[in-house]
Enzyme design. Structure first.
Site, PDB file in Angstrom:
ATOM      1  CG  ASP A  99      -0.232   0.031   2.515  1.00 31.90           C
ATOM      2  OD1 ASP A  99       1.010   0.122   2.525  1.00 31.90           O
ATOM      3  OD2 ASP A  99      -0.902  -0.018   3.555  1.00 31.90           O
ATOM      4  CG  ASP A 153      -5.947  -5.379   1.919  1.00 33.53           C
ATOM      5  OD1 ASP A 153      -6.557  -4.579   1.180  1.00 33.53           O
ATOM      6  OD2 ASP A 153      -5.536  -5.081   3.051  1.00 33.53           O
ATOM      7  CB  CYS A 213     -11.511 -27.185   7.793  1.00 30.71           C
ATOM      8  SG  CYS A 213     -10.065 -26.158   7.493  1.00 30.71           S
ATOM      9  CB  CYS A 262      -6.551 -25.686   7.431  1.00 27.04           C
ATOM     10  SG  CYS A 262      -6.862 -25.694   9.209  1.00 27.04           S
ATOM     11  CB  CYS A 319      -8.964 -28.692  10.609  1.00 32.42           C
ATOM     12  SG  CYS A 319      -9.849 -27.230  11.192  1.00 32.42           S
ATOM     13  CG  HIS A 365      -9.075 -22.697  10.969  1.00 30.68           C
ATOM     14  ND1 HIS A 365      -9.551 -23.871  10.425  1.00 30.68           N
ATOM     15  CD2 HIS A 365     -10.151 -21.885  11.103  1.00 30.68           C
ATOM     16  CE1 HIS A 365     -10.857 -23.770  10.242  1.00 30.68           C
ATOM     17  NE2 HIS A 365     -11.255 -22.580  10.653  1.00 30.68           N
TER      18      HIS A 365
END
Lengths: 374, 374
Positions: free
Chosen positions: A90, A271, A309, A311, A314, A340
């Site tokens: 940015d 974002d 999930c 991930c 998990c 996660h």
């Protein structure tokens, strides 16, 4: 940078941005790595687990610490962090806006460091210089952000300045860039006033210097406290004013619902610190809604956060273990929760892209809401 | 549990402990996972990067939070943490000793929780019960620790109690254990007084109930503020009093130098928070000595912490990046630094074991000191 819209489904778009480092499918969510690290994670976590094609870093923060010149000596953000995919930085406009004692004039923004109170001055050219040092793949122009609600006069000034600064930025960018690696996006301002949004969008999209215009357009100045519906209405009105063939980036947004609603209205890039910040505070995102991991009901039980999930967290840990780590203030919790939540956001975007490609985004959107039980 | 000394080199020993879950080569350093996590790391870090065969967890802390009964319901420490190798749990004696308002009587230790001030009471049987619930592979008896220097009378009481409690512990352990998985170690006390150490070691090693004795012996009550040489002298005197065929564990020790010196004096097992605590404070261990990562001289430069180190952190990140993460207070730093320091400790033990196997420990010890430049 190349961008192509490969499929439209209503106003929602599936596309691909190609930078020299990444092939970024859109809609895309960019994890925020303010200080050249996603809070709680390291670069290997990105490469091996989350696999984002692009992440964000903050110019204001890196300018103050460790300083962009140090980052430049280390090979830019890519060399410094060892993350070889794309960075968007940015311009520092939002941080300058957020600082209490900042002063905006026609030539730039004066502000005091939140670390040591030292005085600094950002101009359109200066933030391009800094972003050149950082070596980001997508740079943002300095913009004049305002708090909402605002007087018409203040909005009008903000747009005028934002347009002038954008013009100066593009000019300076074309003069100073060393290669085709770095790209520059302009930022539409105008608060929630549709006339001003139109003026800002029109002026910015008309800027052209030696046949070159901006590589993409952002909608800035939203998600600063206005009602959700006002954000959605502003995006719905503004997105069609931006060129079809350039990516549209809604800055600093948002909740999973915000992503769905703004993709529905034609946004390609997002974002937000929400997935990592919420993780740290104990709020985890799941397909069935938000879950407060510190709740007593999660003290026992071997289910993972979201049984559907896949991930890292998990796949390896139970809610009870995370509940314990959170309550015991073990920082291990922060990494697991951040992994996660970011997986949730990136996976949501993956599913959305698939739905758009199949022309089933409207069905996906309905299903997204129907699955949420809290 | 089986233990075999496969090679002696002076007083230093190379051996193997076999629990039902691990084949632990000794000398071994056990990383400390007080609250069922190594601070800053997760279980996958252990499995994939550090690969310890045994780690430590603290009975006192887990009893208070999340509570051993919850851990038991989750399948003990192994099920709760997803770490399938061995756990050693201490007895809580050291924590009770460290708390200001604890009161030791002949039957146990009364103490107040450091979390909420609630009153609790540990007896030899109670801490066995808790460790049974935790499902640790090696349990420690409750001991009566004293601060140094101490009056002879107080040391004498401590030894008497420690012996009596050890006897009660072994008896209770043999009555309550469900299988052969869990093992029990006794703890020699006696401060830095060699006569008392002899008394304690003799009494504990003589304990036998139905043909069963302790599975190993620890030397406790050191590294509590006494001079280094006093610790070394006490170990040098005490280690030979312990059975050759059982592992010898020096509790809560220590620096890399302490490890080398005490292996030299016959110790097989160590644990200490130093690698992780020092990591958090910015002190990193290397083959050439300690390094303060926050130092200004590390703001730039692309070298890793230790160019000869093959840990996760040194393979991926520069000193400059770690310096930045430390200064910016990014918690990502903590994991990277802890991975490095624990790798250093575990690798040091690997090298020591190789040296002993080759009969070259004395040379290794000299080289260890000669390489240290600060």
């Amino acid at each position: 940078m190349k961008f192509e819209v490969l499929k439209s489904d209503g106003n929602a778009r599936y596309g691909v941005i190609e930078t020299t480092r990444s092939r970024i499918e859109t809609p895309v969510f960019m994890p925020v790595g303010t200080l050249a690290t996603i809070k709680g994670l390291d670069t290997v976590d990105l490469k091996e687990h989350l696999k984002p094609e692009i992440i964000l870093a903050n110019t204001y923060h890196l300018y103050l610490r460790p300083n962009h010149k140090i980052v430049e000596k280390m090979g830019g953000l890519h060399g410094f962090t060892n993350f070889e995919k794309s960075f968007l930085t940015d311009s520092g406009g939002f941080q300058a806006f957020s600082l209490k004692e900042s002063k905006t004039s026609d030539s730039g923004i004066e502000f005091k460091s939140h670390i040591d109170g030292s005085k600094h001055y950002f101009t359109p050219e200066k933030v391009i210089d800094i972003q050149n040092s950082l070596g980001s793949d997508i740079m943002m122009v300095l913009d004049d952000l305002i708090a909402l609600p605002a007087e018409k006069r203040r909005i009008s000034d903000s747009i005028e300045r934002t347009t002038r600064w954008a013009k100066e930025s593009l000019k300076y960018h074309l003069e100073t860039r060393k290669d085709e690696v770095q790209n520059l996006f302009a930022i539409v301002q105008g608060g929630v006033d549709l006339d001003f949004r139109k003026k800002s969008a029109t002026e910015l999209t008309e800027i052209e210097i030696s046949g070159k215009s901006f590589d993409g357009f952002a909608i800035g100045g939203l998600s600063v406290g206005e009602p959700n519906q006002a954000m959605y209405d502003t995006v719905e009105f503004t997105a069609p004013l931006l060129p079809v063939e350039k990516p549209r980036y809604l800055m600093g947004v948002g909740t999973p619902e915000d992503l769905i609603e703004n993709i529905y209205r034609g946004i390609d890039m997002f974002d937000c610190v929400m997935p990592t910040r919420n993780a740290r505070n104990g709020t985890l995102f799941t397909s069935f809604g938000r879950l407060s991991i510190k709740a007593s009901r999660f003290k026992e039980g071997s289910n993972p956060v979201d049984p559907s999930c896949n991930c890292y967290t998990c796949q390896n840990y139970s809610r009870a273990y995370l509940n314990h780590l959170f309550r015991a203030k073990e920082i291990t919790y922060i990494r697991l929760a951040s992994l996660h939540n970011l997986h949730y956001y990136l996976n949501l975007m993956r599913e959305v892209r698939e739905a758009i490609q199949k022309g089933q985004f409207e069905e996906y959107r309905k299903e997204f809401y129907s699955k949420r039980v809290f």
